[in-house]
Enzyme design. Structure first.
Site, PDB file in Angstrom:
ATOM      1  N   GLY A  11      56.138  27.656  55.769  1.00 22.98           N
ATOM      2  CA  GLY A  11      55.223  28.758  55.484  1.00 22.98           C
ATOM      3  C   GLY A  11      53.794  28.263  55.350  1.00 22.98           C
ATOM      4  N   ASP A  12      52.859  29.213  55.383  1.00 29.60           N
ATOM      5  CA  ASP A  12      51.431  28.917  55.197  1.00 29.60           C
ATOM      6  C   ASP A  12      50.883  27.942  56.229  1.00 29.60           C
ATOM      7  OD1 ASP A  12      51.616  30.567  52.971  1.00 29.60           O
ATOM      8  OD2 ASP A  12      52.092  28.894  51.642  1.00 29.60           O
ATOM      9  N   GLY A  14      49.283  28.926  58.777  1.00 30.61           N
ATOM     10  CA  GLY A  14      48.117  29.572  59.383  1.00 30.61           C
ATOM     11  C   GLY A  14      48.523  30.606  60.430  1.00 30.61           C
ATOM     12  N   LYS A  15      49.687  31.259  60.195  1.00 28.02           N
ATOM     13  CA  LYS A  15      50.174  32.258  61.158  1.00 28.02           C
ATOM     14  C   LYS A  15      49.207  33.439  61.275  1.00 28.02           C
ATOM     15  CE  LYS A  15      53.897  32.538  58.689  1.00 28.02           C
ATOM     16  NZ  LYS A  15      53.657  31.394  57.782  1.00 28.02           N
ATOM     17  N   GLY A  39      51.822  35.756  52.618  1.00 25.77           N
ATOM     18  CA  GLY A  39      50.391  35.853  52.337  1.00 25.77           C
ATOM     19  C   GLY A  39      49.713  35.315  53.568  1.00 25.77           C
ATOM     20  N   HIS A  40      49.190  36.216  54.405  1.00 24.23           N
ATOM     21  CA  HIS A  40      48.597  35.802  55.677  1.00 24.23           C
ATOM     22  C   HIS A  40      47.085  36.003  55.606  1.00 24.23           C
ATOM     23  CE1 HIS A  40      52.671  36.514  57.911  1.00 24.23           C
ATOM     24  NE2 HIS A  40      52.740  35.615  56.953  1.00 24.23           N
ATOM     25  N   THR A 127      58.544  33.926  45.079  1.00 23.51           N
ATOM     26  CA  THR A 127      57.265  34.591  44.823  1.00 23.51           C
ATOM     27  C   THR A 127      57.429  35.711  43.790  1.00 23.51           C
ATOM     28  OG1 THR A 127      57.682  36.126  46.621  1.00 23.51           O
ATOM     29  CG2 THR A 127      56.476  34.119  47.173  1.00 23.51           C
ATOM     30  N   ARG A 141      75.385  46.689  51.249  1.00 25.40           N
ATOM     31  CA  ARG A 141      75.457  48.094  51.676  1.00 25.40           C
ATOM     32  C   ARG A 141      75.229  49.066  50.516  1.00 25.40           C
ATOM     33  NH1 ARG A 141      81.045  47.087  54.409  1.00 25.40           N
ATOM     34  NH2 ARG A 141      81.068  45.783  52.555  1.00 25.40           N
ATOM     35  N   GLN A 227      56.792  33.533  56.581  1.00 28.81           N
ATOM     36  CA  GLN A 227      57.482  32.304  56.123  1.00 28.81           C
ATOM     37  C   GLN A 227      57.570  31.282  57.264  1.00 28.81           C
ATOM     38  OE1 GLN A 227      59.244  35.558  55.067  1.00 28.81           O
ATOM     39  NE2 GLN A 227      57.603  35.424  53.594  1.00 28.81           N
ATOM     40  N   THR A 242      63.938  31.423  51.784  1.00 29.57           N
ATOM     41  CA  THR A 242      63.789  32.849  51.542  1.00 29.57           C
ATOM     42  C   THR A 242      65.067  33.542  52.026  1.00 29.57           C
ATOM     43  OG1 THR A 242      62.277  34.727  51.734  1.00 29.57           O
ATOM     44  CG2 THR A 242      62.627  33.411  53.747  1.00 29.57           C
ATOM     45  N   VAL A 308      49.869  34.086  47.640  1.00 24.83           N
ATOM     46  CA  VAL A 308      50.441  35.177  46.844  1.00 24.83           C
ATOM     47  C   VAL A 308      50.397  34.842  45.358  1.00 24.83           C
ATOM     48  CG1 VAL A 308      52.570  36.486  46.406  1.00 24.83           C
ATOM     49  CG2 VAL A 308      51.953  35.883  48.733  1.00 24.83           C
ATOM     50  N   ARG A 313      50.027  23.870  45.976  1.00 27.35           N
ATOM     51  CA  ARG A 313      51.139  23.526  46.885  1.00 27.35           C
ATOM     52  C   ARG A 313      51.384  22.024  46.877  1.00 27.35           C
ATOM     53  NH1 ARG A 313      48.352  27.033  51.546  1.00 27.35           N
ATOM     54  NH2 ARG A 313      48.912  29.119  50.838  1.00 27.35           N
ATOM     55  N   LEU A 340      43.502  20.580  61.592  1.00 24.79           N
ATOM     56  CA  LEU A 340      43.106  19.232  62.023  1.00 24.79           C
ATOM     57  C   LEU A 340      41.842  18.784  61.293  1.00 24.79           C
ATOM     58  CD1 LEU A 340      43.847  19.654  65.817  1.00 24.79           C
ATOM     59  CD2 LEU A 340      44.997  18.056  64.258  1.00 24.79           C
TER      60      LEU A 340
HETATM   61  P1  GDP Z   1      50.142  31.930  56.809  1.00 22.81           P
HETATM   62  O1  GDP Z   1      50.965  32.363  55.671  1.00 22.81           O
HETATM   63  O2  GDP Z   1      50.888  31.084  57.774  1.00 22.81           O
HETATM   64  O3  GDP Z   1      49.409  33.056  57.500  1.00 22.81           O
HETATM   65  O4  GDP Z   1      49.009  30.976  56.202  1.00 22.81           O
HETATM   66  P2  GDP Z   1      48.155  31.237  54.846  1.00 22.81           P
HETATM   67  O5  GDP Z   1      47.110  32.236  55.134  1.00 22.81           O
HETATM   68  O6  GDP Z   1      49.029  31.482  53.693  1.00 22.81           O
HETATM   69  O7  GDP Z   1      47.556  29.790  54.613  1.00 22.81           O
HETATM   70  C1  GDP Z   1      46.788  29.145  55.553  1.00 22.81           C
HETATM   71  C2  GDP Z   1      45.397  28.861  54.951  1.00 22.81           C
HETATM   72  O8  GDP Z   1      44.721  27.937  55.754  1.00 22.81           O
HETATM   73  C3  GDP Z   1      44.506  30.083  54.895  1.00 22.81           C
HETATM   74  O9  GDP Z   1      43.614  29.964  53.816  1.00 22.81           O
HETATM   75  C4  GDP Z   1      43.783  30.019  56.229  1.00 22.81           C
HETATM   76  O10 GDP Z   1      42.519  30.683  56.210  1.00 22.81           O
HETATM   77  C5  GDP Z   1      43.584  28.539  56.353  1.00 22.81           C
HETATM   78  N1  GDP Z   1      43.571  28.019  57.717  1.00 22.81           N
HETATM   79  C6  GDP Z   1      44.231  28.434  58.818  1.00 22.81           C
HETATM   80  N2  GDP Z   1      44.003  27.611  59.867  1.00 22.81           N
HETATM   81  C7  GDP Z   1      43.185  26.626  59.394  1.00 22.81           C
HETATM   82  C8  GDP Z   1      42.618  25.449  59.971  1.00 22.81           C
HETATM   83  O11 GDP Z   1      42.804  25.115  61.136  1.00 22.81           O
HETATM   84  N3  GDP Z   1      41.820  24.695  59.131  1.00 22.81           N
HETATM   85  C9  GDP Z   1      41.588  25.016  57.833  1.00 22.81           C
HETATM   86  N4  GDP Z   1      40.820  24.218  57.102  1.00 22.81           N
HETATM   87  N5  GDP Z   1      42.138  26.102  57.268  1.00 22.81           N
HETATM   88  C10 GDP Z   1      42.913  26.889  58.042  1.00 22.81           C
HETATM   89  P1  IMO Z   2      53.968  33.027  54.431  1.00 29.24           P
HETATM   90  O1  IMO Z   2      54.357  34.160  55.345  1.00 29.24           O
HETATM   91  C1  IMO Z   2      55.225  29.832  51.775  1.00 29.24           C
HETATM   92  C2  IMO Z   2      58.939  30.497  49.529  1.00 29.24           C
HETATM   93  C3  IMO Z   2      58.852  30.594  48.033  1.00 29.24           C
HETATM   94  C4  IMO Z   2      60.221  30.074  47.640  1.00 29.24           C
HETATM   95  C5  IMO Z   2      61.120  30.634  48.728  1.00 29.24           C
HETATM   96  C6  IMO Z   2      61.807  31.924  48.349  1.00 29.24           C
HETATM   97  O2  IMO Z   2      52.673  33.248  53.751  1.00 29.24           O
HETATM   98  O3  IMO Z   2      54.038  31.729  55.151  1.00 29.24           O
HETATM   99  P2  IMO Z   2      61.016  34.435  48.148  1.00 29.24           P
HETATM  100  O4  IMO Z   2      59.969  35.067  47.284  1.00 29.24           O
HETATM  101  O5  IMO Z   2      60.811  34.643  49.603  1.00 29.24           O
HETATM  102  O6  IMO Z   2      62.406  34.799  47.711  1.00 29.24           O
HETATM  103  O7  IMO Z   2      60.877  32.864  47.853  1.00 29.24           O
HETATM  104  O8  IMO Z   2      60.283  30.844  49.844  1.00 29.24           O
HETATM  105  N1  IMO Z   2      58.057  31.425  50.289  1.00 29.24           N
HETATM  106  C7  IMO Z   2      56.956  31.059  50.940  1.00 29.24           C
HETATM  107  N2  IMO Z   2      56.326  29.871  50.996  1.00 29.24           N
HETATM  108  N3  IMO Z   2      54.764  30.878  52.488  1.00 29.24           N
HETATM  109  C8  IMO Z   2      55.399  32.063  52.463  1.00 29.24           C
HETATM  110  O9  IMO Z   2      55.069  33.087  53.263  1.00 29.24           O
HETATM  111  C9  IMO Z   2      56.526  32.210  51.624  1.00 29.24           C
HETATM  112  N4  IMO Z   2      57.361  33.227  51.343  1.00 29.24           N
HETATM  113  C10 IMO Z   2      58.307  32.724  50.538  1.00 29.24           C
HETATM  114  O10 IMO Z   2      57.822  29.798  47.517  1.00 29.24           O
HETATM  115  O11 IMO Z   2      60.275  28.675  47.752  1.00 29.24           O
HETATM  116 MG    MG Z   3      50.917  32.308  53.604  1.00 33.72          MG
END
Ligand code: GDP
Ligand code: IMO
Ligand code: MG
Length: 441
Positions: A11-12, A14-15, A39-40, A127, A141, A227, A242, A308, A313, A340
């Site tokens: 997760g996180d 940068g989707k 949290g995107h 979360t 169900r 995720q 998750t 979120v 992390r 990078l």
């Molecule tokens: P997601 O859940 O995959 O959409 O990612 P998140 O938004 O939770 O976390 C990614 C974080 O890294 C966010 O704060 C983005 O703005 C930031 N981000 C995404 N791509 C890059 C990158 O190439 N460089 C840096 N420094 N930050 C980035």
């Molecule tokens: P995005 O879409 C990072 C993690 C939680 C926990 C596990 C289960 O922003 O990448 P949950 O609340 O889903 O039952 O938690 O999954 N988790 C994430 N970690 N990015 C996320 O979403 C996440 N969504 C859930 O921290 O370990």
């Molecule tokens: Mg996220």
């Protein structure tokens, strides 16, 4: 054609940024799993948008669809829509009638079960959004679906069956003192009203039909995963996962489009250039002990705090066996390698190239998390690259990236036998080196 965006790690990655980047070419952006645990982040011209439920394409004014595979908290949904409206956007969001609804008791039970599990180190560090309990009810169900909110008679029936069970679980098993979260009448009034708003705003759809019709009309659809692969309930590090399937196969199941439709399109794996993890569980390449300062440095440079929950992390080096596993499970046709810039300025950058397990060298992840925890990473060390100006590099293109960074990228591409379509060098839309647009394949 469709383009599916999938997290390849924990997760996180940068989707949200990748959906925003390539989403310009899409007409509809649909999420197929998860809920407001996501949290995107989308950053455009200095404005930052953080979205938990509404698909990231809303920032570009695209139609957003929450597919049947999602779990929807209507409170979050309307809060996000209202907040986007306040910022001058006009989000067009549709919700599958087949999607399951997160109710207040799901959140209460999520918290209490995590507490109990923590005694046995089995808590995933959720979360707290009620995701697991809602998917449990779906499989059991006894869930409430978005379509049920639109029909008061059905809604009452569903609640009258489920709520007393939940109340008994909370009070008799966990010794809690149940409040309005477990009260049929209060829930009925509140959720009926959400249903009315969904209907009045014309948001409810049969997602599969809706998306297929848009495709028939010549529109393009992007599928936004939440995720990541190692958080997948089947392919991830169970039980620290998750409760849904972020992997690409679910893009079909979670929207109602056929697997052939999704499979004829592109599947882009989003890779963070290192690892970060908000939850619990093993992490072989984690930077701990003597490397704690380095972890702290990367955490600060990369802003590695949960979108979120705000939790710091955990940080580790890139884990290639994890990526090989993700590439196979998702069938990536392209990659987006982000962050990078965060590693720029380090003397050296390591990657876990393989694992040592019981004297053997292995190149993919073991199927049990306990065995994964026993893996010792076999590191490869790369020369670090100097700091660079992200916007200038993005404007000039790939060759403007420091040579050492290109070497790192090419190593990942060659190990996964997949080309990078985009390289993230900063959070902003303009801070990306775009190599290929997946919609133009
Ligand atoms: P997601 O859940 O995959 O959409 O990612 P998140 O938004 O939770 O976390 C990614 C974080 O890294 C966010 O704060 C983005 O703005 C930031 N981000 C995404 N791509 C890059 C990158 O190439 N460089 C840096 N420094 N930050 C980035
Ligand atoms: P995005 O879409 C990072 C993690 C939680 C926990 C596990 C289960 O922003 O990448 P949950 O609340 O889903 O039952 O938690 O999954 N988790 C994430 N970690 N990015 C996320 O979403 C996440 N969504 C859930 O921290 O370990
Ligand atoms: Mg996220």
């Amino acid at each position: 054609m469709t383009v599916t965006i999938v997290g390849s790690q924990l997760g996180d990655e940068g989707k949200g940024g990748v959906v925003d980047l390539f989403g310009d070419a899409a007409d509809v952006i649909a999420r197929y799993q998860g809920g407001d645990n996501a949290g995107h982040t989308v950053v455009v011209g200095g404005d930052e948008y953080k979205l938990s439920l509404v698909p990231s394409g809303a920032v570009r004014g695209k139609t957003g669809v929450l597919g049947n595979g999602c779990v929807v908290n209507p409170e979050t949904l309307f809060e996000e829509i209202d907040a986007l409206r306040e910022r001058g956007l006009d989000p067009d969001v549709r919700v599958a009638r087949r999607a399951h609804v997160i109710l207040p008791y799901h959140r209460v039970l999520d918290g209490i079960e995590e507490d109990v599990k923590s005694d046995a180190d089995l808590d995933a560090g959720t979360t707290g959004r009620g995701i697991g309990p809602t998917y449990e009810d779906k499989a059991g169900r006894r869930g409430v679906r978005v379509g049920d909110l639109l029909d008061p008679e059905v809604l009452r029936e569903r609640l009258e069956y489920a709520v007393p069970q939940k109340r008994a679980l909370y009070e008799d098993v966990y010794g809690g003192d149940a409040g309005e979260e477990f009260d049929v009448d209060a829930l009925f009034e509140q959720y009926r009203a959400y249903g009315e708003r969904i209907r009045n705003e014309g948001m409810d759809v049969n997602a599969g039909d809706y998306l297929a019709d848009r495709i028939d009309d010549g529109d393009t659809v992007m599928l936004e995963g939440a995720q990541g692969t190692s958080l997948d309930i089947d392919h991830g590090v169970y039980p620290y996962v998750t409760s849904s399937n972020p992997t690409a196969g679910y893009a079909a199941t979670g929207t109602g489009l056929g697997p052939t439709t999704v499979g004829q399109g592109e599947v882009v794996g989003v890779v963070k250039a290192y690892l970060s993890r908000v939850g619990t569980g093993p992490l072989p390449t984690e930077l701990t002990g003597d490397d704690e300062d380095l972890a702290e440095y990367i955490r600060e440079e990369g802003g590695e705090y949960g979108t979120v929950t705000g939790r710091p992390r955990r940080v580790g080096w890139l884990d290639l066996p994890m990526l090989r596993h993700a590439a196979r499970a998702n069938g990536f046709t392209g990659l987006a390698i982000n962050h990078l810039d965060v590693l720029a300025g380090l003397d050296e950058v390591k990657v876990g190239h393989a694992y040592e397990l019981d004297g053997d060298t292995i190149y993919s992840m073991p199927a049990t998390t306990e065995r994964w925890g026993d893996c010792e990473p076999v590191f490869r060390t790369f020369d670090g690259w100097p700091e660079f100006d992200p916007e200038a590099v993005a404007a000039e293109g790939y060759e403007a990236l420091p040579e050492q960074a290109r070497e790192y990228v090419e190593y990942v591409e060659s190990e996964l036998d997949t080309a990078a379509y985009a390289l993230g060098v900063g959070p902003g839309r303009e801070e990306t080196v775009v190599q290929q647009n997946p919609f133009e394949q």
